[in-house]
Design a protein around this motif. Structure first.
Motif, PDB file in Angstrom:
ATOM      1  N   ALA A 176       0.860  -1.186   0.000  1.00 58.25           N
ATOM      2  CA  ALA A 176       0.000   0.000   0.000  1.00 58.25           C
ATOM      3  C   ALA A 176       0.892   1.230   0.000  1.00 58.25           C
ATOM      4  O   ALA A 176       1.797   1.337   0.827  1.00 58.25           O
ATOM      5  N   VAL A 187       0.804   5.251   0.562  1.00 58.61           N
ATOM      6  CA  VAL A 187      -0.101   6.168   1.245  1.00 58.61           C
ATOM      7  C   VAL A 187       0.380   7.601   1.054  1.00 58.61           C
ATOM      8  O   VAL A 187       1.521   7.926   1.378  1.00 58.61           O
ATOM      9  N   LEU A 211     -11.829   1.685   4.893  1.00 60.12           N
ATOM     10  CA  LEU A 211     -10.504   1.664   4.282  1.00 60.12           C
ATOM     11  C   LEU A 211     -10.537   0.930   2.935  1.00 60.12           C
ATOM     12  O   LEU A 211      -9.959   1.387   1.946  1.00 60.12           O
ATOM     13  N   LEU A 258      -9.113   2.468  -0.719  1.00 60.72           N
ATOM     14  CA  LEU A 258      -7.927   1.931  -1.389  1.00 60.72           C
ATOM     15  C   LEU A 258      -8.190   1.708  -2.876  1.00 60.72           C
ATOM     16  O   LEU A 258      -9.214   1.136  -3.256  1.00 60.72           O
ATOM     17  N   LEU A 270      -3.591   4.638  -1.219  1.00 65.07           N
ATOM     18  CA  LEU A 270      -4.527   5.367  -0.356  1.00 65.07           C
ATOM     19  C   LEU A 270      -4.260   6.851  -0.579  1.00 65.07           C
ATOM     20  O   LEU A 270      -3.225   7.370  -0.170  1.00 65.07           O
ATOM     21  N   LEU A 320      -3.869  -1.045   7.975  1.00 71.37           N
ATOM     22  CA  LEU A 320      -3.080  -1.381   6.789  1.00 71.37           C
ATOM     23  C   LEU A 320      -2.063  -2.483   7.106  1.00 71.37           C
ATOM     24  O   LEU A 320      -1.809  -3.364   6.282  1.00 71.37           O
ATOM     25  N   VAL A 378       3.849  -1.012   3.800  1.00 71.25           N
ATOM     26  CA  VAL A 378       3.069   0.223   3.764  1.00 71.25           C
ATOM     27  C   VAL A 378       4.075   1.352   3.557  1.00 71.25           C
ATOM     28  O   VAL A 378       4.952   1.572   4.400  1.00 71.25           O
TER      29      VAL A 378
END
Ligand SMILES: Nc1ncnc2c1ncn2[C@@H]1O[C@H](COP(=O)(O)OP(=O)(O)O)[C@@H](O)[C@H]1O
Ligand SMILES: [Mg+2]
Lengths: 271, 91
Positions: free
Chosen positions: A35, A37, A70, A74, A86, A109, A116
């Motif tokens: 992910a 962010v 969430l 996403l 994100l 996450l 992340v």
């Protein structure tokens, strides 16, 4: 359990967003669940660099305020199924990003990803502190130039004192990612050399990303450079950096576009 | 007047950048990042000294200098000559 990485620098425009996208994509290409962010509230750009700007529906602040789950916020990458974004809010007040809210989002996450990657805003204020706060690993993006090195030094001090790990008395892993490096100019003595920056900042080197027009080209089309031009010099440098991030020992080199020229011409003709 | 010759006369500048950074950052590190630590150390060191001798607060200097991965802690205390010694000297 996921590793949380902050991509940070203090100074703006040194390549944090470019690096977050490139590292995230390279990790996902290796099969990891990733992910990325965006913490840059009001100046979000990671969506644009990843080519997902038209698919943004909800953002992190919507999640924090309970307006979206969430999983709704996403965005899955079109090219890599294990890569997610994100987005940051473009319109809301920065104060809506609360410490407690960020903690909840990061904790959630961590449950479903291997990595992340937090793209920090510039500066040393609240936004940058929030982006680094939960990190296990910091990638300090630095250009071989006096003001960038100075700001990185400041950021390293904050990583060592203001993060959750530091507050618990634990160490946060910090790595230097030297970007926009021009070997010819360094050799001429007109640009700080890799060794100079390492000497001054004294944190381990994760990689050297050469200055390359492929970075701009990739941003034009909205694809991380590691996906858009995988054999280009910056892409190879980012791929090596990712292998080091995963714990492999990879010999340090400064990839050059010249070496890859034949491969690139060939690659384009085939595609 | 600039001429083509200037191109050849130009001195490399990276060394100067490196030196300036080294000087600047050694100052900034000593002040910025370590401020909290210095305040705590100074207060606790003052308390320990005060248990044994009377010193002026300004006579206690605490400095932390980062060198690579470690730091050097410098404590500089100007102490008055203990009373007993003063008396011995005047006899
Ligand atoms: N290795 C590189 N070579 C050439 N241009 C680069 C490189 N890395 C970043 N850039 C350019 O620098 C600018 C700032 O990059 P960006 O990633 O947005 O920085 P930041 O997120 O730190 O503000 C962009 O225009 C980007 O295309
Ligand atoms: Mg950015």
């Amino acid at each position: 359990m996921a590793k949380v990485v902050v991509v940070t620098s203090g100074k703006g425009g040194v390549g944090k967003t470019t690096s977050t996208a490139a590292l995230g994509a390279a990790l996902a290409q290796g099969g990891e669940r990733v992910a990325v962010v965006d913490f840059d509230v009001g100046l979000r750009n990671l969506d644009l660099i990843m080519g997902a700007e038209r698919r943004v529906v909800f953002d992190m602040i919507n999640v924090i305020q309970g307006e979206a789950k969430l999983t709704q916020a996403l965005i899955r990458d079109k090219r890599l199924e294990s890569l997610f974004l994100l987005p940051a809010s473009q319109t809301r007040d920065k104060d809506a990003l609360t410490g407690e809210g960020v903690a909840r989002v990061i904790a959630e996450l961590r449950q479903s990803f291997d990595w992340v990657l937090c793209d920090s805003p510039a500066g040393i204020e609240r936004g940058a502190l929030l982006a680094m706060h939960h990190a296990d690993i910091a990638v300090v993006v630095t250009n071989p130039e006096v003001s960038s090195v100075r700001d990185s030094d400041r950021i390293i001090g904050m990583l060592d004192s203001k993060t959750e790990r530091a507050e618990r008395g634990e160490r946060i892993e910090r790595h230097l990612l030297l970007t926009r490096y021009d070997q010819a100019r360094a050799e001429r003595g007109d640009m700080l050399k890799v060794e100079d920056v390492l000497d001054i900042l004294s944190i381990p080197l994760l990689g050297i990303i050469p200055e390359s027009q492929e970075v701009l080209r990739a941003s034009n089309v909205g694809a991380p450079v590691t996906l858009n031009a995988p054999v280009s010099a910056p892409a190879r440098a980012y791929t090596d950096a990712v292998r080091r991030l995963r714990g492999e020992t990879v010999e340090m080199s400064i990839p050059s576009d010249r070496v890859g020229l034949v491969a690139r011409l060939f690659g384009r003709r085939v595609a | 007047m600039s001429s083509i010759l200037d191109l050849f006369r130009r001195r490399p500048t990276a060394n100067l950048a490196r030196e300036r950074l080294q000087i600047l950052l050694s100052h900034e590190r000593a002040s910025a990042g370590q401020e909290g630590l210095i305040i705590t150390l100074r207060e606790e060191i003052l308390a320990v000294i005060a248990r044994h001798v009377v010193v002026d607060r300004d006579q206690v200097q605490v400095k932390v200098e980062r060198t690579g991965e470690s730091s050097i802690l410098e404590i500089d205390v100007t102490m008055p000559i203990p009373r007993a010694k003063l008396r011995a000297a005047s006899c």
